[in-house]
Design a protein around this motif. Sequence first.
Motif, PDB file in Angstrom:
ATOM      1  N   TYR A 141       0.866  -1.166   0.000  1.00 14.08           N
ATOM      2  CA  TYR A 141       0.000   0.000   0.000  1.00 14.08           C
ATOM      3  C   TYR A 141       0.910   1.225   0.000  1.00 14.08           C
ATOM      4  N   GLU A 142       0.335   2.371  -0.243  1.00 15.16           N
ATOM      5  CA  GLU A 142       1.108   3.594  -0.415  1.00 15.16           C
ATOM      6  C   GLU A 142       1.576   4.129   0.937  1.00 15.16           C
ATOM      7  N   THR A 143       2.533   5.038   0.881  1.00 13.88           N
ATOM      8  CA  THR A 143       2.884   5.781   2.099  1.00 13.88           C
ATOM      9  C   THR A 143       1.969   7.014   2.168  1.00 13.88           C
ATOM     10  N   PRO A 144       1.789   7.579   3.361  1.00 13.53           N
ATOM     11  CA  PRO A 144       1.000   8.812   3.458  1.00 13.53           C
ATOM     12  C   PRO A 144       1.561   9.928   2.572  1.00 13.53           C
ATOM     13  N   ALA A 145       2.895  10.005   2.452  1.00 11.82           N
ATOM     14  CA  ALA A 145       3.483  11.057   1.599  1.00 11.82           C
ATOM     15  C   ALA A 145       3.084  10.862   0.142  1.00 11.82           C
ATOM     16  N   GLU A 146       3.081   9.607  -0.311  1.00 13.86           N
ATOM     17  CA  GLU A 146       2.669   9.328  -1.698  1.00 13.86           C
ATOM     18  C   GLU A 146       1.207   9.728  -1.905  1.00 13.86           C
ATOM     19  N   VAL A 147       0.385   9.363  -0.941  1.00 14.75           N
ATOM     20  CA  VAL A 147      -1.046   9.673  -1.084  1.00 14.75           C
ATOM     21  C   VAL A 147      -1.251  11.194  -1.134  1.00 14.75           C
ATOM     22  N   ARG A 148      -0.525  11.929  -0.279  1.00 13.99           N
ATOM     23  CA  ARG A 148      -0.643  13.398  -0.308  1.00 13.99           C
ATOM     24  C   ARG A 148      -0.218  13.938  -1.680  1.00 13.99           C
ATOM     25  N   ALA A 149       0.877  13.377  -2.208  1.00 10.78           N
ATOM     26  CA  ALA A 149       1.386  13.849  -3.508  1.00 10.78           C
ATOM     27  C   ALA A 149       0.368  13.570  -4.610  1.00 10.78           C
ATOM     28  N   TRP A 150      -0.184  12.363  -4.621  1.00  7.15           N
ATOM     29  CA  TRP A 150      -1.099  11.982  -5.698  1.00  7.15           C
ATOM     30  C   TRP A 150      -2.411  12.744  -5.622  1.00  7.15           C
ATOM     31  N   LYS A 151      -2.780  13.091  -4.384  1.00 10.60           N
ATOM     32  CA  LYS A 151      -4.000  13.904  -4.232  1.00 10.60           C
ATOM     33  C   LYS A 151      -3.799  15.239  -4.950  1.00 10.60           C
ATOM     34  N   THR A 152      -2.624  15.811  -4.792  1.00  8.74           N
ATOM     35  CA  THR A 152      -2.380  17.092  -5.479  1.00  8.74           C
ATOM     36  C   THR A 152      -2.310  16.894  -6.997  1.00  8.74           C
ATOM     37  N   LEU A 153      -2.037  15.669  -7.436  1.00 10.39           N
ATOM     38  CA  LEU A 153      -1.995  15.380  -8.879  1.00 10.39           C
ATOM     39  C   LEU A 153      -3.357  14.991  -9.438  1.00 10.39           C
ATOM     40  N   GLY A 154      -4.366  14.974  -8.573  1.00 10.59           N
ATOM     41  CA  GLY A 154      -5.725  14.735  -9.084  1.00 10.59           C
ATOM     42  C   GLY A 154      -6.307  13.375  -8.781  1.00 10.59           C
ATOM     43  N   ALA A 155      -5.644  12.582  -7.922  1.00 11.09           N
ATOM     44  CA  ALA A 155      -6.190  11.253  -7.615  1.00 11.09           C
ATOM     45  C   ALA A 155      -7.406  11.360  -6.705  1.00 11.09           C
ATOM     46  N   ASP A 156      -8.439  10.582  -7.035  1.00 12.50           N
ATOM     47  CA  ASP A 156      -9.599  10.428  -6.143  1.00 12.50           C
ATOM     48  C   ASP A 156      -9.557   9.075  -5.438  1.00 12.50           C
ATOM     49  N   ALA A 157      -8.899   8.110  -6.081  1.00 15.74           N
ATOM     50  CA  ALA A 157      -8.818   6.760  -5.513  1.00 15.74           C
ATOM     51  C   ALA A 157      -7.520   6.128  -5.978  1.00 15.74           C
ATOM     52  N   VAL A 158      -7.017   5.190  -5.187  1.00 16.94           N
ATOM     53  CA  VAL A 158      -5.763   4.543  -5.566  1.00 16.94           C
ATOM     54  C   VAL A 158      -5.892   3.030  -5.444  1.00 16.94           C
ATOM     55  N   GLY A 159      -5.287   2.330  -6.416  1.00 13.59           N
ATOM     56  CA  GLY A 159      -5.350   0.864  -6.405  1.00 13.59           C
ATOM     57  C   GLY A 159      -4.193   0.278  -7.201  1.00 13.59           C
TER      58      GLY A 159
END
Length: 275
Positions: A195-213
């Motif tokens: 699973y992702e790290t919190p830092a990755e999730v924060r980064a991807w959120k700024t890149l437009g992610a709504d969900a990750v899989g």
Amino acid sequence: MTPPHPETLEQANRHFQKTFAGLHAEKAIICGSGWSGVTDQLKVIKTLSFSEIPGLGSPGVVGHRGELALCELAGEKVWIFKGRRHFYEGEGWTPIAIPIYLCAKNGVKELLLTNSAGAVNPGFAVGDLMIITDHFNAMGDNPLVGEHQEIWGPRFPDLSHTYGAAGQTKIATAARSADVSLQQGVYFATRGPVYETPAEVRAWKTLGADAVGMSTVPEAILAHAAGIQVSGISCMTNFAAGISPHPLSHEEVTETTAKTMPKMQALLRAWIEIS
Ligand code: HPA
């Protein structure tokens, strides 16, 4: 990594065509983690175990049954792939490409991809279903790398409308008729299996992610390139790392999937019924 192997794809297709001789469907669904139960209310015409299909093999993940079933509902036939292979299983792209190759070679026009995902959008709730409107490929690889094969369309496929408007409208129509509410958003695919790290999730959120899989994107790329209409639905089985108040686990994923099953079943039934 290893591109889909043309001879293995053809072997799989020969076995498929021998098994399902004379049978035909223009719709297909690939079921992600735990969604295999969506077929429980459908009439099953014929099944084939993944392990019997050359090159496909059995999914190595709990919740992925590993069976292809030709099903029928209200006169509409549909291929249901119960379970999928993942890139993180380490066997290259061939097992992931086989279901799409079978669809492309046997007249499937519409493919619905389902998956389980971590919610990145704070407006989502665990158990929500999301229409995939677009994706972001963060797998660090692509199933079309390697020698060009004609079945996958042009050498440089356009992905501007991978999850086309017609497919999205159809899911929305099915959801209304099944009385299921939907979110919509961008699915961000990682290679996994972590699973992702919190830092990755924060980064991807700024890149437009709504969900990750960890799935769906390769299949969407291949199917779209092969000219099949692609749609996708993600189930938010958990909040992504750093948003979730507790550590992530596959148990949480399968638990939420089980709870959401009636909603997903109703939606997929409605989707199948719309001709
Ligand atoms: N991250 C990646 N894949 C997933 C998740 C997640 O949070 N939940 C279900 N599949």
